[in-house]
Scaffold this active site. Structure first.
Site, PDB file in Angstrom:
ATOM      1  N   LYS A 276       0.837  -1.196   0.000  1.00 47.08           N
ATOM      2  CA  LYS A 276       0.000   0.000   0.000  1.00 47.08           C
ATOM      3  C   LYS A 276       0.875   1.250   0.000  1.00 47.08           C
ATOM      4  CE  LYS A 276      -3.852  -2.046   2.596  1.00 47.08           C
ATOM      5  NZ  LYS A 276      -4.936  -1.832   1.619  1.00 47.08           N
ATOM      6  N   ARG A 350      -9.947 -11.898   2.777  1.00 51.52           N
ATOM      7  CA  ARG A 350     -10.757 -13.049   2.371  1.00 51.52           C
ATOM      8  C   ARG A 350     -10.016 -14.365   2.569  1.00 51.52           C
ATOM      9  NH1 ARG A 350     -11.368 -10.399  -3.395  1.00 51.52           N
ATOM     10  NH2 ARG A 350     -11.134  -8.610  -1.993  1.00 51.52           N
TER      11      ARG A 350
END
EC number: 3.4.11.1
Length: 491
Positions: A276, A350
């Site tokens: 990020k 996830r």
């Protein structure tokens, strides 16, 4: 420091308190108690209204001093907005406005009379429990890592809020939800060098150990390896802070099947190899807010001693990067046996959830809900006001949506149509962990649906609702209110 709450039925003009809180609508109509105090003071509130000092606009307030005929030295008049639009949201805002207005006042005890106001489709018990939640939320101050002098300053101010009314059930439920929300906010706001996976595990274990009827089991890395949790462990590989699987249990329902909540507990998300950048990474301590929310819901359920069985599962992991970190194009094997091709290491939530959801199957849930700050796409679609809800079960969707509306912790349903599933196709594995640019919140939900087959399952994406944006933003504690109300409705 949490607010203390009590009910009070003393006549407002003679009550012993530092401040009485009343309301005024935008059309200059006074709340019932405001009318009483106005009469006792010889029309002082009406005179100030006529002079333009009290407008009744939402978000405004005025602190009046030493009204004749009123024992309390202060009266806070809060703007309620337009009377014909005064509903649940406006009521909650007015209560919060009142508490915030007293932040810097020399007031340690106040009487809130806004609970007497009529709110469409709500009753007296709702008015009280929602006042508790809203007031506690507004009074929240983060102090955990402040220096001594600043911490002392932040902790001064309102200590006790008395609420005009007699609905003890509303007070009890409100206090439980408020405590759960505050617990979740406190965890979410901690910096990631403190709130590591180990810290999260230790904190929740301590809560369970000090509350009869609650238990906590912590699975370490070796336990997860034995279970075959290859997806979760792949995410954890790049961090020196080792993963933990937290399993909390509340046994209030005898032999009944449990309700199971699973919360994403990424204590910090660097993005991994798909690193990020500034402008987002500095808020990634909030990536464990799903875990914090289900823990907060557990706290609320225990405090109110709900007569049901509840299991909370939090995969607590840090997504960091070192020479052993997992990579794009890796193929990993989940606990379910399904293989997953990694398309992006920043789609890690996830991966830890799919193993936690598979683990949850052993408890034969009555219903299975996962909560996660899963996708920026959900925040783009819904902003920060609504939580994204996905499920194949219309009845479960309606239960959750109704609970959210009731406590004003609202969600909005997104589709899980089969047409989205092929976006997760992979040549090299059973499923790809990303679905491309479009419909990212939905394809993330579709990914999780592949690990919940046969379950009465729903997914809550709280990427937008879990925290407020910016330098002064904080964790909100959502959706503790929604989840707790949903559990209350099951009793």
């Amino acid at each position: 420091m949490a607010l203390q709450f009590q009910l009070n039925q003393t006549t407002p003009q003679t009550v012993t308190t530092d401040c009485v809180i009343v309301g005024i609508y935008a059309d200059k109509t006074l709340s019932p108690t405001a009318k009483t105090l106005d009469a006792a003071s010889g029309g002082r509130i009406t005179a100030l209204t006529a002079r333009g000092d009290l407008t009744g606009k939402s978000g405004t307030s005025a602190l009046l001093h030493d009204l004749n005929g009123v024992t309390a030295p202060r009266v806070l008049v809060v703007g309620l907005g337009e009377a014909d639009k005064f509903g649940a949201g406006q009521y909650i805002k007015a209560v919060g406005d009142a508490v915030r207005a007293l932040k810097d006042a020399p007031v340690t005890h106040a009487l809130l009379t806004l609970s007497e106001l009529p709110v469409k489709d709500r009753n007296a018990a709702w008015n009280i429990h929602q006042a508790v939640i809203a007031a506690d939320h507004a009074a929240y101050r983060y102090t955990a890592t402040l220096g001594t002098s600043r911490k002392k300053a932040e902790e001064s101010g309102l200590i006790t809020l008395a609420i005009h009314g007699q609905e003890t059930s509303g007070l009890t439920l409100g206090q439980a939800i408020a405590e759960g929300v505050e617990y979740a906010r406190a965890l979410g706001n901690l910096p990631p060098n403190i709130c590591t996976p180990a810290y999260l595990a230790e904190t929740t274990a301590h809560f369970a150990a000090t509350h009869p009827g609650a238990t906590c089991e912590i699975l370490d890395e070796s336990n997860m390896e034995a279970l075959g949790m290859g997806a979760l462990l792949a995410v954890a590989r790049g961090s020196a802070n080792r993963p933990h699987l937290i399993v909390l249990k509340w046994n209030g329902g005898g032999d009944a099947r449990p309700y199971v909540l699973v919360g994403k507990g990424i204590t910090f998300d660097t993005g991994g190899v798909n690193l990020k950048t500034q402008g987002g990474i500095e808020e990634m301590k909030y990536d464990m807010c799903g875990g914090a929310a289900v823990i907060g819901t557990f706290v609320a359920a225990v405090k109110v001693r709900l007569p049901l069985n509840l299991i909370v599962i939090v995969p607590a992991v840090e997504n960091a990067i070192d020479g052993n970190a997992y990579r794009p194009s890796d193929v990993i094997t989940s606990m379910s046996g399904k293989t997953i091709e990694v398309g992006n290491t920043d789609a890690e939530g996830r991966l830890i959830l799919c193993d936690a959801l598979t683990y949850a199957e052993r408890f034969k849930p009555e219903a299975l809900i996962d909560v996660a700050t899963l996708t920026g796409a959900c925040m783009i679609a819904l902003g920060r006001a609504a939580t994204g809800l996905m499920t194949h079960h219309d009845d479960l969707a309606n239960e959750l949506l109704t609970a959210g509306e009731h406590v004003h912790d609202r969600a909005w349903r997104l589709p899980l149509w089969d047409e989205y599933q092929n976006l997760l196709d992979s040549t090299f594995a059973d499923v790809y962990n990303i679905g491309g640019r479009w419909g990212g919140a939905i394809t993330a939900g579709c990914f999780l649906s592949r690990f919940t087959e046969g379950q009465r399952w729903a997914h809550l994406d709280i990427a937008g609702s879990a925290s407020n944006e910016g330098k002064r933003g904080m964790a909100t504690g959502r959706p503790v209110g929604l989840l707790t109300q949903w559990l209350v409705d099951r009793c």
